[in-house]
Design a protein around this motif. Structure first.
Motif, mmCIF file in Angstrom:
data_model
loop_
_atom_site.group_PDB
_atom_site.id
_atom_site.type_symbol
_atom_site.label_atom_id
_atom_site.label_comp_id
_atom_site.label_asym_id
_atom_site.label_seq_id
_atom_site.Cartn_x
_atom_site.Cartn_y
_atom_site.Cartn_z
ATOM 1 N N TYR A 52 31.456 36.562 45.304
ATOM 2 C CA TYR A 52 31.715 37.268 46.571
ATOM 3 C C TYR A 52 31.333 36.425 47.790
ATOM 4 O O TYR A 52 32.170 36.205 48.680
ATOM 5 C CB TYR A 52 30.930 38.582 46.588
ATOM 6 C CG TYR A 52 31.458 39.613 45.626
ATOM 7 C CD1 TYR A 52 32.538 40.431 45.973
ATOM 8 C CD2 TYR A 52 30.888 39.778 44.373
ATOM 9 C CE1 TYR A 52 33.015 41.389 45.091
ATOM 10 C CE2 TYR A 52 31.365 40.731 43.475
ATOM 11 C CZ TYR A 52 32.433 41.533 43.847
ATOM 12 O OH TYR A 52 32.911 42.470 42.969
ATOM 13 N N SER B 177 36.719 36.173 44.921
ATOM 14 C CA SER B 177 36.821 37.377 45.751
ATOM 15 C C SER B 177 38.256 37.898 45.798
ATOM 16 O O SER B 177 39.213 37.144 45.562
ATOM 17 C CB SER B 177 36.341 37.059 47.174
ATOM 18 O OG SER B 177 37.097 35.986 47.691
ATOM 19 N N GLU C 146 33.176 33.322 47.839
ATOM 20 C CA GLU C 146 34.615 33.655 47.813
ATOM 21 C C GLU C 146 35.368 32.926 46.702
ATOM 22 O O GLU C 146 36.576 32.697 46.799
ATOM 23 C CB GLU C 146 35.258 33.332 49.174
ATOM 24 C CG GLU C 146 34.594 34.064 50.321
ATOM 25 C CD GLU C 146 35.129 33.613 51.681
ATOM 26 O OE1 GLU C 146 36.087 32.828 51.686
ATOM 27 O OE2 GLU C 146 34.581 34.049 52.710
ATOM 28 N N ALA D 218 36.429 39.217 40.627
ATOM 29 C CA ALA D 218 35.013 39.112 40.984
ATOM 30 C C ALA D 218 34.197 40.208 40.308
ATOM 31 O O ALA D 218 33.145 39.943 39.705
ATOM 32 C CB ALA D 218 34.861 39.200 42.504
#
Length: 637
Positions: free
Chosen positions: A581, A587, A584, A284
């Motif tokens: 983020y 992430s 996700e 990420a």
């Protein structure tokens, strides 16, 4: 000449040192292909960003801006366009690779689809990147060396020297040296891009003078087209057949170029880096802050500045800029440029060599080949590929250019099988294989190489390169998607292999998203489509006048379309952050991933089949060659 020699020797010493470090850690051959799946995530982020952006951006994108102006804003959005596929694919592909213990795209496609055709396509794309795409950039560097040395070192000699250095460290250190040295090369390349932009600004008298020169140029009715996109689309028959009104830089031309750029993240080169990572923890951050933020900013601002400087003063192209500097600075900038190109070329050579030997030759023709011999043969093949690239640079530059232009659009066609593995479970094996086949046909029929081959056989198609001003990547994907949807609808009842079912089950367990991410799905779709529409899609026409005053003065002190590109680069960084983020999609993930243990299978003795395959390959090659010659003699003009 002296400074260039000193910097060159320093660069060679550095590559050999890291090659030695990589070779010692490899144990000569044990982890040659994948660095033991232990590459640091931050090293991987730098390698991916450097290989994706640094070389072609400063060489090709700056030249395009200097020649055509700001009519292709997608070039300045390359950082975002390349980060989005990374967010979409990389986390899921790394998880699949860890579960099945895979280290390359060929293994991934073979495990999920069981298709040798897709393995061959992946191999061809890797070879195109290694020999042609990288060869074009090395050829440009060789010409720069000839200019910097005043002809004392000719371009062919420079190309040979650059290839020898490249061959040396890749053969010695394998994937580990590509990673270690690649991180350094990425930083050198980024520093070089900043240096080029800084010296370009000094040469034109500062940012204010640069934009004053651009404003003067835009006031000329004959040059005003360089500061805008020429409509949403133009239904021309393509370059070489029918010229576009104004120029070919339409909004949809930019969108199709963005598609082509996205092809790199679906290439065997990018997946080689991902599948060699130790952990996905920095995916990420790497896609958001390194690829989209830092390198995307370099392209949007610094590469745009270098191109804009050469737009108002054609003598300030890269070669002219280097010639105007003191030898100390010129050598420094050149070494940074060289590092960026060699990063991509080294990764390409290693990936292509492995694909040819480990994924094609060994399983089909020599199953008893041991690990050490596989590495040795791969080193030989890497040398042959490097020689082929140098010879093509010197002897067939036009063919090299046509082959190089195929790498990105063909790689983009691999999106459909990768989407089938990671997101869209309804894409079946027949659909993925047939779709990629039609996608390749769509690319070849709209690229100069395919058109020239058909003409060689006496078949003239009624269109030229990029019909309707659309890049071949878009034409190929249109055919690819249409066939994939159609074939998937009729083949849904066909089962998947044991490995494919395991991948689907494992991803379903490992990637359960939070309730917050599920609630944001509609928002994610909306902002992503809005960004694509306005930043690289039809909405680019709004950028033509978004920052123009009533008397058409520039409200932000720079061309409206450049300001529009910088605005959507900043918004694009936010989009990549949101998807990585908040949604996700990339992430950090902490979980133990045990290796998948397939059901035991009887090992089939294949010596007789391998001999038959060799015999069939030789006969087929001879017959194909004879048919090509006879067809060309009978039907070509």
């Amino acid at each position: 000449m002296i400074w260039l020699s000193l910097y060159g020797l320093f660069y060679i010493a550095m590559t050999l040192y890291w090659a030695r470090v990589g070779a010692r850690e490899n144990g000569d051959f044990e982890t040659y292909f994948s660095a033991g799946h232990a590459l640091s995530p931050w090293v991987s982020a730098l390698v991916l960003a450097g290989a994706s952006l640094s070389g072609w951006a400063i060489l090709d994108a700056s030249a395009e801006v200097g020649h055509s102006g700001f009519g292709f804003p997608a070039l300045l959005q390359a950082g975002i366009a390349l980060a989005l596929p990374g967010v979409l694919f990389f986390k899921r592909i790394w998880l699949v690779g860890q579960r099945l213990r895979l280290s390359s795209q060929s293994e991934l496609l073979r495990s999920y689809y069981g298709s040798e055709f897709l393995v061959c396509v992946s191999t061809v794309i890797a070879v195109l990147f290694a020999v042609a795409f990288a060869g074009l950039q090395l050829s440009a560097l060789s010409r720069l060396v000839e200019g910097l040395t005043g002809g004392a070192v000719s371009a062919p000699v420079a190309a040979t020297l650059l290839a020898v250095v490249l061959f040396g460290y890749v053969v010695i250190g394998g994937m580990r040296i590509v990673g270690y040295l690649g991180a350094i090369q990425a930083v050198l390349a980024a520093a070089s891009v900043v240096g080029f932009a800084g010296f370009a600004l000094i040469a034109v008298g500062g940012f204010g003078a640069l934009n004053a020169g651009l404003a003067t140029l835009s006031a000329d009715p004959l040059q005003a087209g360089r500061f805008m996109v020429s409509g949403v689309i133009q239904f021309t028959t393509g370059a070489g057949r029918e010229a576009a009104a104004g120029h070919e830089g339409t909004a949809l031309a930019s969108l199709s170029i963005a598609f082509a750029l996205m092809g790199f993240q679906a290439s065997p080169l990018a997946l080689k880096v991902i599948l060699s990572m130790r952990t996905p923890r920095a995916l990420a951050a790497g896609q958001t802050w390194v690829m989209a933020g830092a390198y995307g900013g370099l392209v949007a601002l610094c590469v745009g500045t270098v191109g804009a400087a050469s737009l108002i003063r054609p003598d300030l192209g890269l070669s002219g800029l280097l010639a105007s500097l003191s030898p100390w600075f010129a050598a420094w900038l050149f070494i940074g440029l060289l590092a960026g190109v060699q990063l991509m070329a080294g990764l390409g050579l290693l990936t292509a060599g492995e694909a040819l030997v480990r994924h094609l030759y060994k399983p089909w023709f020599h199953g008893r080949l041991g690990r050490r011999d596989t590495v040795t043969l791969t080193r030989v093949v890497i040398g042959l590929l490097a020689i082929a690239s140098v010879l093509m640079q010197a002897l067939t530059p036009v063919t090299l250019s046509m082959l190089g232009s195929l790498a990105l659009p063909l790689s983009f066609q691999l999106w459909t099988p990768l989407l089938g593995i990671t997101w869209l479970r309804w894409i079946t094996r027949p659909a993925a294989v047939t779709g990629v086949g039609f996608g390749i046909a769509g690319v070849l029929l709209t690229e100069p190489l395919g058109i020239a081959v058909l003409s060689f056989f006496g078949l003239d198609v009624p269109w030229g390169r990029a019909p309707w001003t659309l890049h071949s990547a878009a034409w190929g994907m249109a055919a690819n998607l249409a066939v994939t949807l159609l074939v998937s609808a009729f083949t849904q009842r066909r089962g998947f292999s044991e490995e494919a079912q395991e991948i689907r089950r494992f991803l379903g367990i490992a990637l359960r998203t939070s309730a917050r991410a599920r609630a944001l799905r509609s928002t994610a779709w909306s902002v992503s489509l809005a960004w694509l529409f306005l930043a690289v899609g039809p909405g680019l026409v709004f950028g033509n006048g978004a920052f123009l005053g009533p008397d058409r003065q520039w409200l932000v002190g720079m061309p409206s379309l450049w300001g529009w590109s910088l605005l959507f680069w900043a918004l694009g960084v936010g989009l990549v952050w949101f998807l990585s983020y908040k949604m996700e999609m990339a992430s950090p993930l902490s979980m133990d991933i045990p290796a998948y243990a397939p059901h035991p299978k009887l090992r089939v003795h294949q010596d007789a089949q391998e001999r038959d395959r060799v015999r069939a390959l030789v006969v087929t090659s001879a017959v194909a060659f004879a048919l090509i010659v006879l067809t060309a003699l009978g039907f070509s003009r």
